[in-house]
Design a protein around this motif. Structure first.
Motif, short mmCIF file in Angstrom:
data_model
loop_
_atom_site.label_atom_id
_atom_site.label_comp_id
_atom_site.label_asym_id
_atom_site.label_seq_id
_atom_site.Cartn_x
_atom_site.Cartn_y
_atom_site.Cartn_z
N ILE A 121 0.86 -1.18 0.00
CA ILE A 121 0.00 0.00 0.00
C ILE A 121 0.90 1.23 0.00
O ILE A 121 1.58 1.52 0.99
CB ILE A 121 -0.92 0.01 1.23
N MET A 122 0.89 1.97 -1.08
CA MET A 122 1.79 3.12 -1.21
C MET A 122 1.07 4.42 -0.86
O MET A 122 1.06 5.40 -1.60
CB MET A 122 2.37 3.17 -2.62
N THR A 123 0.46 4.42 0.33
CA THR A 123 -0.19 5.62 0.84
C THR A 123 -0.40 5.43 2.33
O THR A 123 -0.22 4.33 2.87
CB THR A 123 -1.53 5.90 0.13
N THR A 124 -0.81 6.49 2.99
CA THR A 124 -1.23 6.41 4.38
C THR A 124 -2.75 6.18 4.41
O THR A 124 -3.42 6.33 3.37
CB THR A 124 -0.87 7.70 5.12
N PRO A 125 -3.33 5.83 5.56
CA PRO A 125 -4.77 5.53 5.58
C PRO A 125 -5.68 6.59 4.96
O PRO A 125 -6.63 6.23 4.25
CB PRO A 125 -5.05 5.32 7.08
N PRO A 126 -5.43 7.89 5.16
CA PRO A 126 -6.34 8.86 4.54
C PRO A 126 -6.37 8.80 3.00
O PRO A 126 -7.32 9.27 2.38
CB PRO A 126 -5.79 10.21 5.02
N GLY A 127 -5.32 8.23 2.39
CA GLY A 127 -5.27 8.14 0.93
C GLY A 127 -5.98 6.94 0.35
O GLY A 127 -6.18 6.86 -0.87
N VAL A 128 -6.38 5.99 1.20
CA VAL A 128 -7.05 4.78 0.71
C VAL A 128 -8.38 5.17 0.06
O VAL A 128 -9.16 5.95 0.61
CB VAL A 128 -7.28 3.78 1.85
N GLY A 129 -8.62 4.63 -1.11
CA GLY A 129 -9.83 4.94 -1.86
C GLY A 129 -9.61 5.95 -2.95
O GLY A 129 -10.47 6.12 -3.83
N PRO A 131 -8.05 7.13 -6.42
CA PRO A 131 -7.48 6.51 -7.61
C PRO A 131 -6.08 7.00 -7.94
O PRO A 131 -5.40 6.44 -8.79
CB PRO A 131 -8.47 6.89 -8.72
N GLU A 132 -5.63 8.05 -7.26
CA GLU A 132 -4.28 8.56 -7.50
C GLU A 132 -3.23 7.79 -6.70
O GLU A 132 -2.03 7.92 -6.98
CB GLU A 132 -4.21 10.04 -7.13
N MET A 133 -3.65 7.02 -5.71
CA MET A 133 -2.71 6.31 -4.84
C MET A 133 -2.44 4.91 -5.38
O MET A 133 -3.36 4.20 -5.77
CB MET A 133 -3.26 6.21 -3.42
N MET A 134 -1.16 4.51 -5.39
CA MET A 134 -0.78 3.22 -5.94
C MET A 134 -0.91 2.10 -4.91
O MET A 134 -0.50 2.26 -3.76
CB MET A 134 0.67 3.25 -6.43
N PHE A 135 -1.47 0.99 -5.36
CA PHE A 135 -1.42 -0.27 -4.63
C PHE A 135 -0.69 -1.25 -5.54
O PHE A 135 -1.11 -1.49 -6.68
CB PHE A 135 -2.83 -0.79 -4.33
N ASP A 156 -5.21 2.81 -7.17
CA ASP A 156 -4.82 2.37 -8.50
C ASP A 156 -4.03 1.06 -8.39
O ASP A 156 -2.90 1.04 -7.88
CB ASP A 156 -3.95 3.44 -9.16
N PRO A 157 -4.59 -0.07 -8.87
CA PRO A 157 -3.91 -1.36 -8.71
C PRO A 157 -2.90 -1.61 -9.83
O PRO A 157 -3.26 -1.64 -11.01
CB PRO A 157 -5.05 -2.37 -8.76
N LEU A 158 -1.64 -1.82 -9.47
CA LEU A 158 -0.59 -2.07 -10.45
C LEU A 158 -0.02 -3.47 -10.22
O LEU A 158 0.46 -3.77 -9.12
CB LEU A 158 0.53 -1.04 -10.32
N HIS A 159 -0.09 -4.30 -11.24
CA HIS A 159 0.47 -5.65 -11.13
C HIS A 159 1.91 -5.61 -11.63
O HIS A 159 2.19 -5.16 -12.74
CB HIS A 159 -0.35 -6.65 -11.95
N LEU A 160 2.84 -6.13 -10.81
CA LEU A 160 4.26 -6.03 -11.11
C LEU A 160 4.86 -7.29 -11.70
O LEU A 160 5.71 -7.22 -12.59
CB LEU A 160 5.03 -5.66 -9.84
N SER A 161 4.46 -8.45 -11.18
CA SER A 161 5.15 -9.68 -11.54
C SER A 161 4.37 -10.87 -11.02
O SER A 161 3.56 -10.73 -10.08
CB SER A 161 6.56 -9.69 -10.93
N ASP A 162 4.64 -12.04 -11.60
CA ASP A 162 4.06 -13.26 -11.04
C ASP A 162 4.83 -13.73 -9.81
O ASP A 162 4.38 -14.61 -9.08
CB ASP A 162 3.96 -14.37 -12.08
N ASP A 163 6.01 -13.16 -9.56
CA ASP A 163 6.78 -13.45 -8.35
C ASP A 163 6.10 -12.76 -7.18
O ASP A 163 6.05 -11.52 -7.12
CB ASP A 163 8.21 -12.93 -8.52
N PRO A 164 5.59 -13.51 -6.20
CA PRO A 164 4.84 -12.88 -5.11
C PRO A 164 5.67 -11.95 -4.24
O PRO A 164 5.12 -11.13 -3.52
CB PRO A 164 4.31 -14.07 -4.30
N GLY A 165 6.99 -12.04 -4.31
CA GLY A 165 7.83 -11.17 -3.50
C GLY A 165 8.08 -9.80 -4.10
O GLY A 165 8.63 -8.92 -3.42
N MET A 166 7.66 -9.58 -5.35
CA MET A 166 8.05 -8.35 -6.03
C MET A 166 7.38 -7.11 -5.44
O MET A 166 8.00 -6.03 -5.38
CB MET A 166 7.75 -8.45 -7.52
#
Length: 293
Positions: A121-129, A131-135, A156-166
């Protein structure tokens, strides 16, 4: 139930978990919540959430499980007694940890018949929800795509890799960037503040400068990937000379110089390795080879 109003369970109701649940409720998702301290479910129940009395109950009622607890020790203590109920579910783990912990958790989840996505979660709690904040997410792409509409409720959901650690690896890297940037800004603020310049006067100029710095990153990224660092802009030698001015200005005003001294030492290691006439991007070679090696 259509994908836009998928039933979701949120496990862990600290400030972040509560924000996740609230965002889901605000967008019309039937949301079940569980927390070790039941009192944290009350405000969400007043907004329409269903409080579960046990993790097992919370997991059984939803196909999608979001977990956001203190650490992996807490995560295992909550999920292991409910492992049998995870079969056929999708577990999205938003608990902070290391890439290795995420990879181990993915193996554990699969061993109990659950699909697994790891998230940051690339935001603090007030940013949740927003669309400008990256997950950031990593894990099976098909699982991510199937649940993208629901995950987009959080940010904003961004998929990085099939590697779960990424996702965890990106999280660590981006936090390092944040701390370095904010500490650099604070050092600069202290420096100009020694001459009675308010932070509010310095900061708009600093933000404008960061736009130029972003351009430098875009220029240097291909050089890093290629391992070639043409010195056609400010070379490492030039940067070492320039940082001396910062060190002198700060020392003259009684500002702590630990950060610029560290930066200078890394630049000097790059120069010693033969990169004095190369671009600043060549400093990555010093970072890839720690001084004690």
């Amino acid at each position: 139930m259509n994908a836009e109003h998928q039933t979701v369970t949120v496990i862990g109701l600290g400030s972040m978990g509560s924000a996740l649940a609230a965002a889901l409720l605000d967008r019309g998702h039937p949301t079940t919540v569980w927390n070790r301290s039941a009192d944290k479910t009350r405000s969400l129940a007043e907004r329409g959430a269903h409080p579960a009395t046990t993790p097992q109950e919370a997991i059984r009622v939803s196909p999608l499980i979001l977990a956001c607890v203190l650490d992996y020790e807490a995560l295992h203590s909550v999920l292991e007694p409910a492992a049998a109920d995870l079969t056929g579910k999708v577990l999205v783990n938003l608990t902070s940890g290391s890439p290795e912990q995420a990879q181990e958790m993915a193996v554990w989840a699969r061993s109990h018949g659950a699909d697994y996505l790891d998230g940051a979660i690339m935001t603090t709690p007030p940013g949740v929800g927003s669309p400008e904040m990256m997950f950031l997410y990593s894990g099976p792409p098909a699982v991510f795509e199937a649940h993208r509409p629901t995950l987009a409720v959080l940010g904003d959901p961004l998929h990085l890799s099939d590697d779960p650690g990424m996702a965890s690896l990106y999280d660590a890297a981006l936090l390092g960037l944040m701390w370095s940037t904010m500490t650099g800004w604070l050092h600069g603020t202290a420096l100009v503040g020694a001459e009675q310049t308010p932070a509010t006067a310095f900061t708009p100029i600093a933000i404008r400068w960061l736009t130029a710095v972003a351009g430098f990153l875009a220029t240097y990224a291909p050089q890093v990937d290629a391992g070639r660092y043409p010195g056609d802009d400010a070379t490492v030698d030039v940067q070492i000379t320039a940082i001396e001015h910062l060190l002198h200005a700060a020392a003259s005003r009684g500002v702590d110089n630990a950060l610029p001294e560290l930066l200078k030492s890394i630049m000097e290691r790059a120069r010693a390795a033969g990169h004095g006439a190369d671009s600043f991007a060549s400093v990555i070679e010093a970072l890839r080879k720690p001084a004690d090696q």
